[in-house]
Scaffold this active site. Structure first.
Site, PDB file in Angstrom:
ATOM      1  CG  ASP A 113       2.310   2.680   9.709  1.00  0.00           C
ATOM      2  OD1 ASP A 113       1.392   2.615   8.875  1.00  0.00           O
ATOM      3  OD2 ASP A 113       3.366   3.313   9.485  1.00  0.00           O
ATOM      4  CE  LYS A 142       1.699   6.171   7.551  1.00  0.00           C
ATOM      5  NZ  LYS A 142       2.781   5.154   7.492  1.00  0.00           N
ATOM      6  CD  GLU A 163       7.884   8.581  11.531  1.00  0.00           C
ATOM      7  OE1 GLU A 163       7.052   8.249  12.399  1.00  0.00           O
ATOM      8  OE2 GLU A 163       7.592   8.814  10.360  1.00  0.00           O
TER       9      GLU A 163
HETATM   10  P1  PGA Z   1       6.055   6.356   5.251  1.00  0.00           P
HETATM   11  O1  PGA Z   1       6.488   6.454   6.769  1.00  0.00           O
HETATM   12  O2  PGA Z   1       4.952   7.290   5.007  1.00  0.00           O
HETATM   13  O3  PGA Z   1       7.314   6.700   4.510  1.00  0.00           O
HETATM   14  O4  PGA Z   1       5.643   4.936   5.020  1.00  0.00           O
HETATM   15  C1  PGA Z   1       5.711   6.972   7.797  1.00  0.00           C
HETATM   16  C2  PGA Z   1       5.438   5.910   8.835  1.00  0.00           C
HETATM   17  O5  PGA Z   1       5.980   4.795   8.759  1.00  0.00           O
HETATM   18  O6  PGA Z   1       4.647   6.153   9.741  1.00  0.00           O
HETATM   19 ZN    ZN Z   2       4.990   3.994  10.709  1.00  0.00          ZN
END
Ligand code: PGA
Ligand code: ZN
Length: 420
Positions: free
Chosen positions: A318, A343, A168
């Site tokens: 992450d 997350k 990204e």
């Molecule tokens: P993912 O990717 O939600 O597909 O794991 C998003 C990220 O890596 O930040």
């Molecule tokens: Zn990530």
């Protein structure tokens, strides 16, 4: 606020596979509804997303077993509990599961109930979810500093075919303006980027996260150039109003001790990769970097963090940290990161998510709340969490309903607070 009934059912997530929506009804008649996302490039240490494995339904990706766990196992122990007692409810579910990664009941099952409980309680109290979260976890926050957009504008890696190795490239708002204005700035830059890609004969089709995913980009560096051009074309100053954030999701291109950058035709050691990254740090207005090395390559992270610090860049964990307090503590002790991605479904309850955020805060680390790749829903709990804990950014793609719902929630909160 006693919980009277819980129900759960499959809905579709953004990639066309099922996920869970749960509904919690209180004795007062109030109903709280929440759905949970899942990732495409999920870290190995995340809470388990329990899938049915029945190949005749959704290629094995159904969630009926996880839903049965909600109705048959979770509901009997949670029924009658006070929805305002989030910590006790989450603790009950964690104990009932009894595993480190929630593989018994499924992180997807547990989180959907955890969030629906919080929503029901907030509705009962007639306050915003973010205010309810701040209240029950005793977080001091006057909400004068709201999270700003970190908007994914180009995607590759596991999120799109034949694109960059890095997953990204985002535009982050750093100019200190309101949410409403910063959303406008990043979106105008995103649209300018689309024009630049077209001029350079690239497709402007979008990937999993609603960002551009052009085929045929020559190197992993090219997106930096286009993004800087886009920010300028939109009338903003790179490095002052808007900066660049990158998530390499490096575990995806780490094989046998080497980092394989296919576009550059390079197989680099961790040190060589760090040196390669530093060249970019010198040339481009980078503000954050995420998962630039593998989730188990602990030795590579501290020197990378030091170099980032030298260039005034935050290094975000992450897959390394997976919103897990134990892994965060290890990363803090090692000096591996200066920021953590949050997350909710990586850890699987609201309480544990908040504990991780607070641990980060106590240690001077910033938090960045994030969407998930291919399995997002319209649920906006992540935004309320970000506001409650004072996250620096929310990382979300720029288009598609399940992405813009996050920005819309954030702008609405700002408006309700009378700041937008
Ligand atoms: P993912 O990717 O939600 O597909 O794991 C998003 C990220 O890596 O930040
Ligand atoms: Zn990530």
């Amino acid at each position: 606020m006693k919980i009277k009934a819980i129900s759960a059912y499959e809905i579709l997530a953004s990639g066309g596979y099922p996920t869970i929506e749960a509904k919690v009804e209180l004795e007062s008649g109030v109903v709280g509804v929440a759905s949970v996302p899942y990732g495409v490039s999920a870290g190995s240490y995340e809470a388990v997303v329990l899938l049915d494995g029945d190949k005749k339904r959704y290629h094995g990706k159904g969630m009926q077993d996880a839903i049965a766990n909600i109705t048959e196992k979770i509901t009997p122990v949670v029924l009658g509990m006070d929805a305002n007692d989030q910590q006790a409810i989450d603790k009950k579910m964690i104990e009932l599961d009894g595993t480190e990664n929630k593989r018994n009941l499924g992180g997807n099952a547990i989180l959907s109930v955890s969030l629906a409980v919080a929503r029901a309680a907030a509705i009962h109290k007639k306050i915003g979810l973010y205010k309810h979260i701040a209240e029950i976890f005793d977080i001091k926050n006057d909400f004068s500093e709201l999270p700003k957009p970190m908007t994914v504008v180009m995607e590759g890696g596991k999120h799109a075919d034949d694109t960059t190795d890095l997953q990204e490239y985002s535009i982050s708002a750093i100019g200190g303006v309101s949410v409403k204005e910063s959303v406008r700035q990043v979106m105008e830059s995103y649209h300018a980027l689309g024009k630049i890609l077209k001029e350079n004969k690239f497709s402007t089709n979008v990937g999993n996260e609603g960002a551009f995913a052009p085929k045929g980009i020559r190197t992993n560096e090219v997106p930096f150039e286009y993004i800087v051009q886009a920010i300028e074309k939109a009338g903003y100053e790179p490095g002052k109003d808007l900066g660049i954030s990158v998530d390499a999701a490096a575990s995806g291109f780490y094989k046998d001790g080497r980092y394989l950058l296919v576009l550059e035709k390079k197989a680099l050691s961790a040190e060589e990769l760090t040196a390669h990254y530093e060249e970019w740090m010198k040339k481009y207005p980078i503000v954050t970097l995420e998962d630039m090395h593998d989730e188990d390559d602990w030795e590579a992270w501290p020197p990378m963090r030091e170099i980032c610090e030298k260039h005034n860049i935050e290094l975000i964990g992450d897959d390394l940290t997976v919103t897990n307090k134990t892994r965060l503590q290890k990363a803090i002790d090692a000096g591996a990161i200066s920021s953590i991605l949050i997350k909710l479904n990586q850890i699987g309850t609201l309480s544990e998510t908040i504990e991780t955020c607070l641990l980060a805060r106590e240690n001077g680390l910033s938090t960045v709340a994030s969407h998930r790749g291919g399995g997002e829903t319209n649920d906006t709990s992540m935004v309320d969490v970000a506001v409650a804990v004072g996250s620096k950014f929310i990382k979300v793609g720029p288009t598609r309903g399940e992405r813009v719902s996050k920005y819309n929630r954030l702008m609405k909160i700002e408006w309700e607070l009378g700041q937008g």
